[in-house]
Design an enzyme around this catalytic site. Structure first.
Site, mmCIF file in Angstrom:
data_model
loop_
_atom_site.group_PDB
_atom_site.id
_atom_site.type_symbol
_atom_site.label_atom_id
_atom_site.label_comp_id
_atom_site.label_asym_id
_atom_site.label_seq_id
_atom_site.Cartn_x
_atom_site.Cartn_y
_atom_site.Cartn_z
ATOM 1 N N PRO A 18 0.841 -1.196 0.000
ATOM 2 C CA PRO A 18 0.000 0.000 0.000
ATOM 3 C C PRO A 18 0.876 1.246 0.000
ATOM 4 O O PRO A 18 1.760 1.388 0.841
ATOM 5 C CB PRO A 18 -0.790 -0.126 1.310
ATOM 6 N N MET A 19 0.642 2.138 -0.963
ATOM 7 C CA MET A 19 1.436 3.366 -1.076
ATOM 8 C C MET A 19 0.500 4.538 -1.260
ATOM 9 O O MET A 19 -0.283 4.579 -2.216
ATOM 10 C CB MET A 19 2.418 3.268 -2.246
ATOM 11 N N CYS A 102 3.389 3.328 8.543
ATOM 12 C CA CYS A 102 3.667 4.576 7.845
ATOM 13 C C CYS A 102 4.548 5.486 8.696
ATOM 14 O O CYS A 102 4.206 5.795 9.841
ATOM 15 C CB CYS A 102 2.370 5.290 7.493
ATOM 16 N N LYS A 144 0.298 -4.135 9.301
ATOM 17 C CA LYS A 144 1.616 -3.809 8.746
ATOM 18 C C LYS A 144 2.352 -2.903 9.723
ATOM 19 O O LYS A 144 1.786 -1.932 10.222
ATOM 20 C CB LYS A 144 1.478 -3.107 7.395
ATOM 21 N N ASN A 205 8.991 -6.992 3.773
ATOM 22 C CA ASN A 205 8.848 -5.769 2.980
ATOM 23 C C ASN A 205 10.081 -4.903 3.168
ATOM 24 O O ASN A 205 10.653 -4.859 4.245
ATOM 25 C CB ASN A 205 7.574 -5.039 3.444
ATOM 26 N N GLY A 206 10.465 -4.201 2.102
ATOM 27 C CA GLY A 206 11.606 -3.306 2.163
ATOM 28 C C GLY A 206 12.705 -3.704 1.207
ATOM 29 O O GLY A 206 13.318 -4.761 1.355
ATOM 30 N N ARG A 230 8.138 0.599 -4.068
ATOM 31 C CA ARG A 230 8.585 1.545 -5.094
ATOM 32 C C ARG A 230 9.104 0.875 -6.356
ATOM 33 O O ARG A 230 9.032 1.449 -7.436
ATOM 34 C CB ARG A 230 9.676 2.454 -4.523
#
Length: 357
Positions: A18-19, A102, A144, A205-206, A230
């Site tokens: 999610p972005m 976030c 998350k 993630n990352g 990204r």
């Protein structure tokens, strides 16, 4: 590897992150069409006074999107978060995801997002309240988070155990602290420790930027899935590349320019339909820039895009640029594979920071 969230078996274990400002319905649909096994919406506020806003209504738009529909909610008050969960379930959410990852200041300054990791009792209270609100509807809840607030306060493992006890059915861990933001390198030791500490699925993630990197992160952490942020911007076919590589050990050829043209033009049409003329043209510019950034003439074309102010002209300019590019080359340039990495060296094997949320 298949991953289950409540009653749902996901298509594969390669997810889109999610972005904020990116993973709207058109982008999620595109990523799913190009191989993503699961996509989570942009975060929706738990503030009831903002639910009727245009921004929230767009973020809550799932028309025509293949399921399961996962909606991420953010906030700092347990009853409000529970109410937000029900609100979104009534509008089609099949999975609720809680945002404790976030790092944005406008979110953390209100003690939402990853700031909640500083207040473990409140974080667990929110998780339990959302689970209780979603349970009567048969809707599973995921969460998350980051590795912690800072290097001196990495509490993802202890929180993960408490979240599992509260009924959270999947955990995604971004391998950075809130203090890092998106700087530096993602580390995977903490994600591996979380995986060892809980029995629910764990998503790494990352800095997942290539098929080889996804393989190495899965092997090192033991995670059930990876989440790409990204690296999917302007390259949504990365999902099918990773899935194919994990299944066969072989790299797919880059997409044909003609395929990129078709996907991007369809994406733009969906984007304009969701946002309308003025907002659609402006917000589409970033997507176009991501697609063309590494292509011949891409910088000049991006500058051209910034002065076009109507959707028909913007769409036609993209169509013409990619048609001309297709006459120069059949396929897009390939991406160099990520370096091999194993063991604790995974903490250093990265080339790009990942998602916004």
């Amino acid at each position: 590897m298949s991953v289950r969230i409540g009653p749902y078996t996901l298509a594969n274990n390669v997810f889109v992150a999610p972005m904020a400002g990116v993973t709207d319905r058109p982008f999620r649909q595109l990523c799913k069409a190009l191989g993503a096994g699961y996509a989570v919406s942009e975060m929706v506020t738990s503030r009831k006074d903002l639910w009727d806003s245009l921004k929230t209504s767009r973020r809550a738009n799932h028309a025509g999107e293949p399921g399961p529909i996962s909606v991420q909610i953010a906030g700092t008050d347990a009853p409000m978060m529970a109410e937000a969960a029900v609100y979104n379930i009534e509008r089609g959410a099949q999975i609720i995801d809680i945002n404790m990852g976030c790092p944005a200041k406008k979110v953390c300054n209100k003690w939402a997002g990853s700031a909640l990791m500083q207040n473990e009792p409140l974080a667990v209270e929110i998780a339990a309240a959302v689970v209780a609100a979603a349970a009567p509807h048969g809707v599973p809840v995921t969460l998350k988070m980051r590795t912690g607030w800072s290097d001196d306060h990495k509490n993802a493992v202890q929180l993960a155990r408490q979240f599992e006890q509260a009924g959270i059915q999947m955990l995604t861990v971004h391998g950075r602290t809130r203090e890092q933001g998106y700087r530096g390198l993602a580390e995977y030791d903490t994600i591996r420790a979380v995986k060892h500490a809980v029995s629910v699925p764990v998503v790494a993630n990352g800095d997942i930027t290539s098929p080889a990197k996804a393989r190495d992160v899965l092997a090192f952490t033991g995670a059930d899935a990876v989440m790409v942020g990204r690296a999917a911007q302007g390259r949504p076919w990365i999902f099918r590349e990773i899935v194919h590589f994990l299944q066969t050990g072989e790299l797919l050829a880059p997409p044909l320019v003609a395929e990129l043209r078709r996907h991007l033009l369809e994406h733009l049409q969906d984007h304009y339909a969701l946002y309308g003329e003025s907002t659609g043209v402006r917000s589409a510019r970033k997507h176009i820039a991501w697609y063309v950034r590494d292509l011949p003439g891409g910088d000049a074309f991006r500058r051209e895009m910034n002065v076009i102010d109507n959707s028909a002209a913007q769409w036609q300019a993209v169509a013409d640029y990619l048609l001309a590019l297709g006459q120069q080359m059949d396929r897009l340039p390939g991406m160099a594979p990520a370096p091999e990495a194993s063991g604790s060296a995974m903490a250093q094997a990265t080339t790009m920071s990942d998602d916004f949320v």
